[in-house]
Motif scaffolding. Structure first.
Motif, PDB file in Angstrom:
ATOM      1  N   TRP A 115       0.833  -1.197   0.000  1.00 26.06           N
ATOM      2  CA  TRP A 115       0.000   0.000   0.000  1.00 26.06           C
ATOM      3  C   TRP A 115       0.868   1.246   0.000  1.00 26.06           C
ATOM      4  O   TRP A 115       2.049   1.199   0.319  1.00 26.06           O
ATOM      5  CB  TRP A 115      -0.967   0.024   1.166  1.00 26.06           C
ATOM      6  CG  TRP A 115      -0.421  -0.250   2.526  1.00 26.06           C
ATOM      7  CD1 TRP A 115       0.296   0.598   3.314  1.00 26.06           C
ATOM      8  CD2 TRP A 115      -0.572  -1.449   3.280  1.00 26.06           C
ATOM      9  NE1 TRP A 115       0.595   0.016   4.511  1.00 26.06           N
ATOM     10  CE2 TRP A 115       0.069  -1.259   4.518  1.00 26.06           C
ATOM     11  CE3 TRP A 115      -1.199  -2.672   3.032  1.00 26.06           C
ATOM     12  CZ2 TRP A 115       0.116  -2.231   5.502  1.00 26.06           C
ATOM     13  CZ3 TRP A 115      -1.156  -3.630   4.016  1.00 26.06           C
ATOM     14  CH2 TRP A 115      -0.510  -3.414   5.219  1.00 26.06           C
ATOM     15  N   ASN A 116       0.218   2.354  -0.379  1.00 26.63           N
ATOM     16  CA  ASN A 116       0.854   3.664  -0.412  1.00 26.63           C
ATOM     17  C   ASN A 116       0.001   4.647   0.371  1.00 26.63           C
ATOM     18  O   ASN A 116      -1.230   4.562   0.361  1.00 26.63           O
ATOM     19  CB  ASN A 116       0.987   4.191  -1.846  1.00 26.63           C
ATOM     20  CG  ASN A 116       1.881   3.328  -2.712  1.00 26.63           C
ATOM     21  OD1 ASN A 116       2.711   2.576  -2.230  1.00 26.63           O
ATOM     22  ND2 ASN A 116       1.687   3.437  -4.014  1.00 26.63           N
ATOM     23  N   THR A 117       0.657   5.609   1.009  1.00 27.16           N
ATOM     24  CA  THR A 117      -0.055   6.671   1.718  1.00 27.16           C
ATOM     25  C   THR A 117      -0.856   7.513   0.736  1.00 27.16           C
ATOM     26  O   THR A 117      -0.418   7.748  -0.391  1.00 27.16           O
ATOM     27  CB  THR A 117       0.948   7.574   2.467  1.00 27.16           C
ATOM     28  OG1 THR A 117       1.598   6.793   3.450  1.00 27.16           O
ATOM     29  CG2 THR A 117       0.268   8.743   3.138  1.00 27.16           C
ATOM     30  N   VAL A 118      -2.031   7.955   1.170  1.00 25.73           N
ATOM     31  CA  VAL A 118      -2.846   8.876   0.375  1.00 25.73           C
ATOM     32  C   VAL A 118      -3.134  10.118   1.216  1.00 25.73           C
ATOM     33  O   VAL A 118      -3.008  10.103   2.435  1.00 25.73           O
ATOM     34  CB  VAL A 118      -4.178   8.236  -0.089  1.00 25.73           C
ATOM     35  CG1 VAL A 118      -3.921   7.122  -1.076  1.00 25.73           C
ATOM     36  CG2 VAL A 118      -5.000   7.728   1.084  1.00 25.73           C
TER      37      VAL A 118
ATOM     38  N   SER B 138       2.783  14.470  -3.306  1.00 28.00           N
ATOM     39  CA  SER B 138       3.968  13.605  -3.336  1.00 28.00           C
ATOM     40  C   SER B 138       5.238  14.332  -2.898  1.00 28.00           C
ATOM     41  O   SER B 138       6.149  13.703  -2.364  1.00 28.00           O
ATOM     42  CB  SER B 138       4.150  12.993  -4.716  1.00 28.00           C
ATOM     43  OG  SER B 138       4.317  14.008  -5.682  1.00 28.00           O
ATOM     44  N   TRP B 139       5.323  15.647  -3.074  1.00 27.70           N
ATOM     45  CA  TRP B 139       6.519  16.371  -2.626  1.00 27.70           C
ATOM     46  C   TRP B 139       6.576  16.453  -1.098  1.00 27.70           C
ATOM     47  O   TRP B 139       7.633  16.617  -0.511  1.00 27.70           O
ATOM     48  CB  TRP B 139       6.578  17.781  -3.231  1.00 27.70           C
ATOM     49  CG  TRP B 139       5.396  18.649  -2.888  1.00 27.70           C
ATOM     50  CD1 TRP B 139       4.245  18.782  -3.613  1.00 27.70           C
ATOM     51  CD2 TRP B 139       5.238  19.467  -1.725  1.00 27.70           C
ATOM     52  NE1 TRP B 139       3.376  19.634  -2.977  1.00 27.70           N
ATOM     53  CE2 TRP B 139       3.967  20.077  -1.811  1.00 27.70           C
ATOM     54  CE3 TRP B 139       6.033  19.759  -0.624  1.00 27.70           C
ATOM     55  CZ2 TRP B 139       3.476  20.935  -0.843  1.00 27.70           C
ATOM     56  CZ3 TRP B 139       5.549  20.626   0.344  1.00 27.70           C
ATOM     57  CH2 TRP B 139       4.285  21.215   0.226  1.00 27.70           C
TER      58      TRP B 139
ATOM     59  N   THR C 156       4.783   7.097   0.815  1.00 29.76           N
ATOM     60  CA  THR C 156       5.230   5.863   1.451  1.00 29.76           C
ATOM     61  C   THR C 156       4.870   4.704   0.547  1.00 29.76           C
ATOM     62  O   THR C 156       3.884   4.761  -0.192  1.00 29.76           O
ATOM     63  CB  THR C 156       4.584   5.620   2.834  1.00 29.76           C
ATOM     64  OG1 THR C 156       3.193   5.376   2.667  1.00 29.76           O
ATOM     65  CG2 THR C 156       4.810   6.789   3.774  1.00 29.76           C
ATOM     66  N   GLU C 157       5.680   3.684   0.598  1.00 30.52           N
ATOM     67  CA  GLU C 157       5.404   2.431  -0.106  1.00 30.52           C
ATOM     68  C   GLU C 157       5.729   1.310   0.864  1.00 30.52           C
ATOM     69  O   GLU C 157       6.874   1.159   1.288  1.00 30.52           O
ATOM     70  CB  GLU C 157       6.267   2.319  -1.368  1.00 30.52           C
ATOM     71  CG  GLU C 157       6.041   1.036  -2.135  1.00 30.52           C
ATOM     72  CD  GLU C 157       6.943   0.894  -3.355  1.00 30.52           C
ATOM     73  OE1 GLU C 157       6.718  -0.042  -4.139  1.00 30.52           O
ATOM     74  OE2 GLU C 157       7.883   1.705  -3.522  1.00 30.52           O
ATOM     75  N   ARG C 158       4.710   0.529   1.243  1.00 25.95           N
ATOM     76  CA  ARG C 158       4.885  -0.563   2.210  1.00 25.95           C
ATOM     77  C   ARG C 158       4.600  -1.885   1.514  1.00 25.95           C
ATOM     78  O   ARG C 158       3.572  -2.038   0.844  1.00 25.95           O
ATOM     79  CB  ARG C 158       3.916  -0.379   3.384  1.00 25.95           C
ATOM     80  CG  ARG C 158       3.800  -1.570   4.336  1.00 25.95           C
ATOM     81  CD  ARG C 158       4.849  -1.525   5.422  1.00 25.95           C
ATOM     82  NE  ARG C 158       4.858  -2.703   6.269  1.00 25.95           N
ATOM     83  CZ  ARG C 158       4.280  -2.794   7.463  1.00 25.95           C
ATOM     84  NH1 ARG C 158       3.595  -1.783   7.940  1.00 25.95           N
ATOM     85  NH2 ARG C 158       4.391  -3.893   8.168  1.00 25.95           N
TER      86      ARG C 158
ATOM     87  N   LEU D  39       9.277  15.737   1.844  1.00 25.08           N
ATOM     88  CA  LEU D  39       9.813  16.591   2.903  1.00 25.08           C
ATOM     89  C   LEU D  39       9.476  16.106   4.307  1.00 25.08           C
ATOM     90  O   LEU D  39      10.313  16.157   5.208  1.00 25.08           O
ATOM     91  CB  LEU D  39       9.321  18.027   2.718  1.00 25.08           C
ATOM     92  CG  LEU D  39       9.874  18.771   1.497  1.00 25.08           C
ATOM     93  CD1 LEU D  39       9.252  20.153   1.392  1.00 25.08           C
ATOM     94  CD2 LEU D  39      11.395  18.869   1.576  1.00 25.08           C
ATOM     95  N   LEU D  40       8.248  15.638   4.524  1.00 23.43           N
ATOM     96  CA  LEU D  40       7.872  15.156   5.859  1.00 23.43           C
ATOM     97  C   LEU D  40       8.679  13.929   6.285  1.00 23.43           C
ATOM     98  O   LEU D  40       8.822  13.669   7.479  1.00 23.43           O
ATOM     99  CB  LEU D  40       6.381  14.833   5.923  1.00 23.43           C
ATOM    100  CG  LEU D  40       5.423  15.997   6.113  1.00 23.43           C
ATOM    101  CD1 LEU D  40       3.984  15.507   6.135  1.00 23.43           C
ATOM    102  CD2 LEU D  40       5.740  16.771   7.378  1.00 23.43           C
TER     103      LEU D  40
END
Length: 191
Positions: A111-114, A118-119, A123-125, A151-152
């Motif tokens: 899964w990826n964060t939504v 994107s800047w 995340t890619e899990r 950045l985060l």
């Protein structure tokens, strides 16, 4: 015997958290434990619960909790550092992601964060189960990795990076202890 393991990741990101552990149980048994999100509170000190939700983070009814690609996943609470106790100082964290891969035939999910540009944060899990042979017996290797970018990710690395790594390790240890070592002696209370 499938030995796919983790696929190549989309990017290297700012930092990663990862783990790998061998579990003395068949892949199907471990997969069933990993996909039984409602039981996470019993064995997982890191991710205490997760469920399929709509785009506004509202959990869907039990009849719609089948993991599938394209579904939103609410991961809450997440304990950093991992613990079975309620958080004492800071509230538990959470994650909101979209499932990109749910491949039960090959025992892999991702899964990826939504909700972030994107800047700012990506995340890619990935989690996968690989059949291995040790001491002449088939066992399961659990592998998991999450790549943080944007950045985060720099702030997450500074303030939560070691806690995330500890969480990944604690989840793997909990998963290892959850399934029975010998499936022939398994009872419903142990899986």
């Amino acid at each position: 015997m499938s030995n796919q393991g983790l696929p190549p990741l989309a990017s290297e990101g700012v930092f990663t958290a990862s783990t790998s552990i061998t579990i003395d149980a068949p892949r199907n048994t471990v997969w069933n434990v990993l996909m039984d999100w409602g039981s996470y509170h019993e064995w997982n000190p890191f991710v205490r619960n997760q469920c399929i939700a709509d785009a506004s983070k509202k959990p869907l009814p039990a009849s719609q909790q089948t993991p599938r690609a394209g579904a939103h996943l609410l991961i809450h609470p997440v304990h950093i550092p991992p613990s079975f106790d309620p958080p004492e100082i800071f509230p538990a964290s959470s994650g909101f992601v979209i499932i990109t891969t749910m491949d039960s035939d090959n025992y892999r999910c991702a899964w990826n964060t939504v909700g972030y540009p994107s800047w700012l944060l990506t995340t890619e899990r990935w989690q996968t189960l690989v059949e291995v042979v040790e001491d002449g017996r088939k066992k399961t290797r659990y592998e998991s990795i999450e790549v943080f970018g944007g950045l985060l990710a720099y702030l997450i690395r500074i303030f939560a990076g070691s806690g995330l790594q500890a969480g990944f390790s604690a989840m793997a240890e909990g998963l290892k202890k959850r399934p029975p070592a010998n499936p022939d002696t398994a009872t419903e209370s142990t899986i």
